[in-house]
Scaffold this motif. Structure first.
Motif, PDB file in Angstrom:
ATOM      1  N   VAL A   1      35.362  52.100  53.508  1.00 19.03           N
ATOM      2  CA  VAL A   1      35.116  51.120  52.459  1.00 19.03           C
ATOM      3  C   VAL A   1      35.641  51.675  51.153  1.00 19.03           C
ATOM      4  O   VAL A   1      35.332  52.812  50.794  1.00 19.03           O
ATOM      5  CB  VAL A   1      33.582  50.866  52.327  1.00 19.03           C
ATOM      6  N   LEU A   2      36.439  50.870  50.473  1.00 13.54           N
ATOM      7  CA  LEU A   2      36.864  51.319  49.141  1.00 13.54           C
ATOM      8  C   LEU A   2      35.855  50.790  48.146  1.00 13.54           C
ATOM      9  O   LEU A   2      35.822  49.603  47.838  1.00 13.54           O
ATOM     10  CB  LEU A   2      38.276  50.796  48.820  1.00 13.54           C
ATOM     11  N   SER A   3      35.009  51.660  47.727  1.00 10.11           N
ATOM     12  CA  SER A   3      33.974  51.226  46.804  1.00 10.11           C
ATOM     13  C   SER A   3      34.244  51.915  45.480  1.00 10.11           C
ATOM     14  O   SER A   3      35.333  52.435  45.255  1.00 10.11           O
ATOM     15  CB  SER A   3      32.618  51.638  47.373  1.00 10.11           C
ATOM     16  N   TYR A   4      33.260  51.924  44.642  1.00 13.23           N
ATOM     17  CA  TYR A   4      33.445  52.716  43.447  1.00 13.23           C
ATOM     18  C   TYR A   4      32.150  53.426  43.122  1.00 13.23           C
ATOM     19  O   TYR A   4      31.072  53.011  43.523  1.00 13.23           O
ATOM     20  CB  TYR A   4      33.924  51.883  42.252  1.00 13.23           C
ATOM     21  N   ALA A   5      32.321  54.527  42.425  1.00 12.93           N
ATOM     22  CA  ALA A   5      31.163  55.335  42.090  1.00 12.93           C
ATOM     23  C   ALA A   5      30.967  55.295  40.585  1.00 12.93           C
ATOM     24  O   ALA A   5      31.928  55.392  39.824  1.00 12.93           O
ATOM     25  CB  ALA A   5      31.395  56.774  42.539  1.00 12.93           C
ATOM     26  N   ASP A   6      29.721  55.136  40.179  1.00 15.41           N
ATOM     27  CA  ASP A   6      29.394  55.192  38.757  1.00 15.41           C
ATOM     28  C   ASP A   6      28.788  56.544  38.461  1.00 15.41           C
ATOM     29  O   ASP A   6      27.775  56.908  39.033  1.00 15.41           O
ATOM     30  CB  ASP A   6      28.371  54.093  38.406  1.00 15.41           C
ATOM     31  N   PHE A   7      29.424  57.259  37.571  1.00 10.99           N
ATOM     32  CA  PHE A   7      28.937  58.576  37.173  1.00 10.99           C
ATOM     33  C   PHE A   7      28.251  58.435  35.829  1.00 10.99           C
ATOM     34  O   PHE A   7      28.808  57.857  34.899  1.00 10.99           O
ATOM     35  CB  PHE A   7      30.121  59.545  37.021  1.00 10.99           C
ATOM     36  N   TYR A   8      27.046  58.957  35.705  1.00 12.89           N
ATOM     37  CA  TYR A   8      26.296  58.838  34.458  1.00 12.89           C
ATOM     38  C   TYR A   8      25.906  60.222  33.962  1.00 12.89           C
ATOM     39  O   TYR A   8      25.614  61.107  34.755  1.00 12.89           O
ATOM     40  CB  TYR A   8      24.986  58.077  34.672  1.00 12.89           C
ATOM     41  N   ILE A   9      25.900  60.349  32.648  1.00 11.22           N
ATOM     42  CA  ILE A   9      25.245  61.540  32.093  1.00 11.22           C
ATOM     43  C   ILE A   9      24.279  61.051  31.022  1.00 11.22           C
ATOM     44  O   ILE A   9      24.589  60.138  30.260  1.00 11.22           O
ATOM     45  CB  ILE A   9      26.236  62.560  31.489  1.00 11.22           C
ATOM     46  N   SER A  10      23.132  61.655  30.980  1.00 14.70           N
ATOM     47  CA  SER A  10      22.186  61.247  29.948  1.00 14.70           C
ATOM     48  C   SER A  10      21.414  62.444  29.437  1.00 14.70           C
ATOM     49  O   SER A  10      21.206  63.433  30.140  1.00 14.70           O
ATOM     50  CB  SER A  10      21.236  60.177  30.482  1.00 14.70           C
ATOM     51  N   VAL A  11      21.031  62.278  28.177  1.00 12.91           N
ATOM     52  CA  VAL A  11      20.281  63.350  27.546  1.00 12.91           C
ATOM     53  C   VAL A  11      18.784  63.074  27.660  1.00 12.91           C
ATOM     54  O   VAL A  11      18.005  63.925  28.003  1.00 12.91           O
ATOM     55  CB  VAL A  11      20.689  63.479  26.073  1.00 12.91           C
ATOM     56  N   THR A  12      18.425  61.852  27.358  1.00 14.21           N
ATOM     57  CA  THR A  12      17.009  61.486  27.517  1.00 14.21           C
ATOM     58  C   THR A  12      16.868  60.764  28.844  1.00 14.21           C
ATOM     59  O   THR A  12      17.860  60.359  29.432  1.00 14.21           O
ATOM     60  CB  THR A  12      16.575  60.538  26.408  1.00 14.21           C
ATOM     61  N   SER A  13      15.657  60.584  29.250  1.00 17.46           N
ATOM     62  CA  SER A  13      15.501  59.946  30.548  1.00 17.46           C
ATOM     63  C   SER A  13      15.637  58.429  30.464  1.00 17.46           C
ATOM     64  O   SER A  13      15.717  57.764  31.458  1.00 17.46           O
ATOM     65  CB  SER A  13      14.144  60.302  31.135  1.00 17.46           C
TER      66      SER A  13
END
Lengths: 225, 646, 329
Positions: B420-432
């Motif tokens: 499956v060609l899907s996509y990935a969401d990468f997140y970075i966060s400082v606070t929750s």
């Protein structure tokens, strides 16, 4: 399916060496190709490297392969694939493989074999033990390999025998013999490992002295390097 | 008594000057006068307050306006309460009561025009185009003394206060267009939609706010940040020009305006200076007229000309204004930025824990602040994960850039057979609470049978579907229960393996190309359902069956420098070397391995592709192992590798 | 005021600084702080913007004057003036009056037109009082002969009717000069055209004769449109007239009782000559119109001047008058 088997077998056969029993005296048997039965070996029989040959009391057999003639004395056993000259490097590789065969260690508990075997010494040759125990027979065969000049193979054969017949590890004379061989071949670490284990065996006074001094020597040698 | 004063409601003058659309300060946009389309640069809530003083005969200070604005994705809604937008006129009505020869009483009037509040809405169609409308509410409070005859015992004239409040709604549309970084344009209507009450009193006729429909055109030229030029032109002929700019945290500008109804030609200027910080803006602006505003103003001029703008007319006084606005602007708070993400692994969904220790991607994160930050990376693959998967926290020193690993867990229930060609969401966060930055990357998720060719990863296929294998094996073994019950327990593994093998091969019909097929491995159930497979599939299946009943197995990978590559298995009989004779007379048929506790155990190699019987499979496995792994020193040279299944 | 502004400014600034020192990354904090500021500012800054006081540059001559002429509606035909049309001119303070009037009276589409020239000389040594000692007027004397356009003015008694102690009384206060002619030709041989001056000559008993021209104004013609009716209390009147010359115009509203001939003037409006005036309802509603059956709307255009000749000061008034009589709807 059958075709597959044929392919597998044929390929192994094609690359196989042949071994000829050029002289057979007395009761000599062999197992071959993972067979369960012991078959009688006659002079002129040709075997492959998958074979194991064993001699009974007072029996003897001479095996020729390529340019090596090997004599197997009585009450000895040998895997024909061991009858070869190995280079020192090959020996090193094979020794390294020893550990790799094992399941990766999780703890350092190396339970040493605690079975004690009485050192059955023959007056003439303390390295020859008369016994029907297949492990001992193999050891005898290994010693003979060494005496025939195939010391590297001998070491490997001995090591293999120790693995499969752990009881025979407690025969000091032969153990010392092979440990000395290791040292002679310049494999000091391996030798030291052996000698350290040998120190835990039931040794005679002379044996102990010999083992201790050799151990110290090896330690020094290793520290200097 | 019918006057025809032209009193119009707001045209485009703004109390903080003309700033165009490219303003980085939000204060000017709270002025509906210059910002008919309700354009907003805010990302979230904003609140603004304008407080000012007027230099009339005395100095009067008051709140001019309070505004609130909220942006929700591309929509913006705002409201303004403008108590200070009013103009009051006091005058004698020109009527007098003659009491006697010497005494007269003159009558006065007090007309107040107010803009009470306004509402605005706008929508950003694209980053370049936005449009909106504003609704503004005006109130006119007319008070006028009139002559009323009263008959008591005699008839006499009194002054009575006639009052009427007339309300008026005005709606206008506007549109903004950013041609490029240097030019932007706006167009808006003036007095487009008018809903006005009519006066009931003829005395007030002619003084109500009138609404001539006009249009407004504006353009901005912003070549550099520190000086921008703006022009706003009304079709009535009035216009404003300004030069404004930004430097560091400061904004500054000067607007000059020409009002058709005021003199001199440039009736006045609006200088302004502001300071903008992350959280708030403060603006100081002033309105300076070039005519003497404190001079006497005549009623007849008012009567003839009227006013067109409540806050900017010939009767307006000079002003000084302080505007404050508070913005919650998410984007300016960004503390970390995710510059890029590099995918380093393909995803094999069956390798469920492979990516727990091995990241599937590395991201490059920058700490934009001057303090050490701890960021939490997380990741979610569409159609694979229901929730984000957290990766370990990483500390980043101030202004530093670090490479952060992203780990993923593939859920057990992922079952897509095809890639499956899907996509990935990468997140970075400082606070929750919030994500500081995110990136999306396309990601290929292989099908569940996909395999990367590493024999060490076959264990995943072995371990998956454990229930199936267990049920299958148990059933088979229970059919042979009687026999097994008679055996000493030490021999149980050996005999179980034998039974399982014999049954397993019975059901199989074919072996496909015995070469290991990279990329695709069947699960045990599939192998049994399909009645065949290649050496990987068969080894996986057999190993799975053994493992499911507690027999330890290992895979033997026979690599080669050609294309011929092979896998078969080793299993642990659990017997000590001394017990070997129970299963064989031939000591070449087994191998001794020390287990993790250091005890020797006998392992047997089995060639799973020999679909004959256990004895044959064992024999072939032994011969291959003896030759290639031991004799040829395959294990030492790496040509043969033993991979534990665990 | 200035000081106040500075104080407010400082407090605002300090509020800002306090707010900035809070950690405002949370929404709640933000709202609370902002609300506090707003409240503070609202409390501080609630002046209204200054109103603009416009100067009334409407000259006296352009103001709209309202005046009550008769505040007692029960008065009956008090004539304080001399002309038979009942128009008033307030003579108090004047020693003498020379008046030339062109008068039209319209009654149910029938208009009569006549000219009137009068002269009065008051003897301030002979005041006449009401019984309550309020001044009624002065006796008049005839100190010479008067000619208008070379026509010798007749001398006739100057009668006044007034109400005193609840009763009407007629009195003769002396004599006056008069010339009268109607358009139909009845009367004295005296006529003048609107706009053309009337020459005046006065020969005192002792002293030099005084001659000058009395200017006359353009004719005034008005119309009245009544809207509504008295019983609905929504009666209002739209008065229009021909506008000329921008001089002041007076409009008088009077009422007539049933059976009476002369009117009671009630309101006088002084307006700029702007050709239209609306008399709103409220002016009619207080009049007790049920007591009356007709209304009289009078349009007056006049000029007045003092003519000084030697020791003689004459107050000269030239009026054009148009009265319209209408039944009360």
């Amino acid at each position: 399916m059958k075709l597959l088997l044929i392919i597998l077998i044929v390929t192994s056969v094609l690359t196989a060496q042949t071994y000829e029993a050029i002289k057979v005296k007395g009761e000599v048997k062999y197992q071959t190709d993972s067979g369960e039965k012991w078959l009688g070996l006659k002079q002129g029989d040709i075997l492959n490297s998958n074979s194991v040959v064993t001699s009974g009391a007072d029996a003897q057999v001479q095996i020729k392969t390529e340019n090596i003639i090997f004599s197997l004395k009585e009450l000895s056993a040998i895997s024909l694939s061991n009858i070869k000259q190995l280079s020192r490097d090959e020996l090193l590789l094979a020794l390294a493989m020893e550990d790799m065969l094992n399941v990766p260690k999780k703890n350092e508990n190396t339970a040493l074999s605690t079975a004690v075997y009485g050192s059955k010494e023959d007056g003439i040759n303390p390295l020859f033990i008369k016994s029907d125990n297949f492990g001992i027979k193999r050891l005898n065969g290994a010693v003979q390999l060494a005496e025939s000049g195939m010391e590297e193979s001998a070491i490997l054969a001995a090591k293999e025998t120790y693995r499969k017949y752990p009881d025979v590890k407690s025969i000091p004379a032969i153990r010392i013999f092979f440990a000395d061989l290791l040292s002679k071949k310049g494999l000091y670490e391996e030798a030291l490992k052996e000698f350290l284990e040998i120190q835990t065996l039931n040794l005679t006074v002379e044996q102990k002295a010999e083992v201790d001094s050799t151990t110290d020597e090896l330690k020094k040698k290793l520290m200097n390097n | 008594m019918i006057f025809n004063a032209k009193i119009l409601s707001q045209s485009s003058f703004g109390l903080t000057g003309l700033w165009g659309l490219s303003s980085k300060a939000s204060v000017p946009f709270y002025n509906y006068e210059t910002n008919t389309s309700n354009f907003s640069i805010l990302n979230d809530w904003g609140i603004s307050l304008t407080y000012g003083a007027e230099f009339s005969e005395s100095i009067n200070s008051n709140i001019y306006s309070i505004s609130l604005s909220k942006t929700l994705s591309d929509h913006n809604l705002s409201g303004r309460f403008s108590p200070g937008y009013q103009k009051q006129f006091l005058f004698s009505t020109g009527e007098v009561i003659v009491i006697n020869d010497t005494t007269t009483q003159s009558l006065n009037a007090d007309y107040t025009y107010k803009e009470l509040f306004g509402l605005g809405y706008s929508y950003k169609f694209t980053p370049q185009l936005s449009a909106g409308f504003t609704f503004r509410f005006f109130n006119q409070d007319f008070n006028r003394e009139i002559v009323k005859p009263v008959f008591g015992d005699t008839l006499y004239l009194v002054r009575e206060n006639l009052n009427e409040q007339i309300n008026y709604w005005k709606g206008d549309l506007g549109i903004n267009f950013f041609l490029n970084d240097n030019f932007s344009f706006s167009a808006a209507s003036i007095n487009l939609l008018n809903i006005a009450e009519q006066t009931e009193n003829p005395e007030f006729e002619g003084y109500e706010l009138k609404y001539e429909t006009e249009a407004l055109l504006a353009g901005s030229y912003t070549p550099v940040e520190f000086i921008n030029l703006h022009l706003m032109y009304e079709t009535s002929g009035s216009f404003q020009v300004s030069a404004a700019g930004f430097a560091a945290q400061f904004v500054y500008g000067l607007t000059a305006f020409h009002d058709k109804y005021q003199s001199p030609y440039f009736a006045g200027i609006v200088p302004a200076i502001g300071y903008k910080s992350k959280l708030f803006e403060i603006f100081l602006s002033g309105v300076k007229y070039f005519s003497d505003r404190k001079a006497e103003q005549n009623f007849s001029q008012f009567e003839d000309e009227g006013i067109h703008n409540i806050i900017n007319n010939p009767y307006s006084y000079d002003k000084i204004l302080l505007s404050l606005s508070f913005n919650i602007d998410g984007s300016t708070e960004q503390k970390v930025k995710l510059i890029d993400v590099e995918l380093v692994e393909d995803i094999y969904p069956t390798f469920y824990d492979a990516y727990v220790d091995n990241p599937i991607a590395y991201g490059l994160a920058v700490n934009l602040t001057d303090e050490k930050l701890t960021i939490k990376p997380s990741l979610k693959i569409k159609d694979v994960n229901e929730a984000v998967i957290q990766s370990p926290e990483i500390n980043i020193a101030p202004f530093d850039t670090v490479r952060i690993p992203f780990y993923i867990i593939i859920p057990d229930n992922y079952s897509a057979g095809k890639p499956v060609l899907s996509y990935a969401d990468f997140y970075i966060s400082v606070t929750s609470d919030e994500t500081d930055d995110q990136l999306q990357k396309p990601m290929l998720v292989n099908g569940i049978n996909a395999w990367d060719g590493k024999v060490s990863n076959l264990r995943y296929f072995i371990k998956r579907d454990v229930d199936f294998s267990m049920n299958y094996s148990k059933k088979l073994l229970s059919d042979n229960k009687q026999m097994l019950d008679t055996l000493p327990s030490a021999l149980a593994p050996f005999y179980k393996a034998k039974i399982l093998f014999d049954d397993f091969v019975k059901r199989l019909v074919y072996t496909s190309d015995p070469r290991a097929t990279e990329e695709y491995v069947q699960f045990p159930k599939q192998t049994i359902d399909l009645k065949g497979g290649d050496c990987d599939d068969l080894s996986v299946c057999y190993s799975s069956l053994l493992e499911s009943v507690g027999i330890q197995t290992a895979l033997v990978d026979y690599k080669s420098n050609g294309t011929f590559r092979h896998v078969n298995i080793l299993f642990n009989t659990g017997l000590t070397p001394g017990q070997a004779s129970y299963i064989t007379n031939n000591d070449t048929k087994y191998f001794v391995r020390k287990n993790s506790s250091g005890d020797d155990e006998i392992w047997l190699p089995v060639e799973t592709t020999s679909l004959t019987n256990f004895a044959t499979g064992w024999k072939i496995g032994v011969e291959k192992f003896n030759k290639e792994a031991i004799s040829d020193l395959g294990i030492a040279t790496g040509k043969v590798e033993i991979i534990e299944v665990y | 005021m200035e000081g106040e502004f500075l104080i407010e400014g400082k407090s605002l600034l300090s509020l800002i600084i306090i707010v900035y020192n809070f950690n405002l990354t949370k929404m709640k904090n933000f709202i609370i702080n902002t609300t506090l500021i707003i409240i503070a500012v609202i409390i501080y800054g609630c002046d209204k913007p200054a109103p603009t006081e416009l100067i009334n540059d409407v000259s006296d001559g352009e103001q709209l004057e309202y005046e009550i002429l008769t505040n007692d509606l029960n008065e009956n035909n008090v004539s304080r003036g001399t002309d038979t049309s009942g128009i008033m001119q307030d003579f108090k303070g004047l020693r003498n009056i020379i008046s030339v009037s062109g008068i039209k009276i319209t009654n149910q589409n029938h208009t009569v037109e006549f000219c009137l020239a009068q002269g009065f000389f008051f003897d301030w040594t002979q005041p006449v009082y009401y019984s309550n000692e309020r001044l009624l007027g002065y006796k008049t004397i005839i100190p010479g002969i008067m000619k208008f356009d070379n026509n010798l003015a007749r001398i006739v008694p100057y009668k006044v009717r007034f109400r005193d102690r609840g009763e009407f009384q007629d009195s003769v206060l002396g004599n006056k000069f008069i010339l009268y002619r109607s358009k139909s030709g009845v009367g004295d041989p005296f006529w003048f055209e609107y706009g053309s001056p009337v020459s005046f000559e006065f020969q005192p008993v002792s002293g030099e004769p005084v001659t000058f021209d009395i200017p006359t104004l353009k004719e005034i013609t008005g119309t009245v449109q009544l809207r509504g009716n008295s019983s609905d209390k929504n009666l209002e009147a739209v008065l229009e007239w021909n506008e000329t010359e921008g001089k002041r115009v007076w409009l008088v509203l009077g009422v007539i009782r049933p059976g009476q001939m002369s009117s009671l003037p009630v309101y006088r409006f002084g307006v700029k000559d702007r050709n239209k005036l609306i008399i709103p309802k409220r002016f009619f509603n207080e009049l007790q119109l049920q007591n009356f059956n007709k209304l009289v709307f009078t349009f007056i255009r006049s000029i007045e001047k003092m003519e000084r000749h030697g020791e003689i000061n004459l107050f000269v008034s030239s009026q054009n008058i148009h009265s319209i009589v209408i039944d009360i709807p």
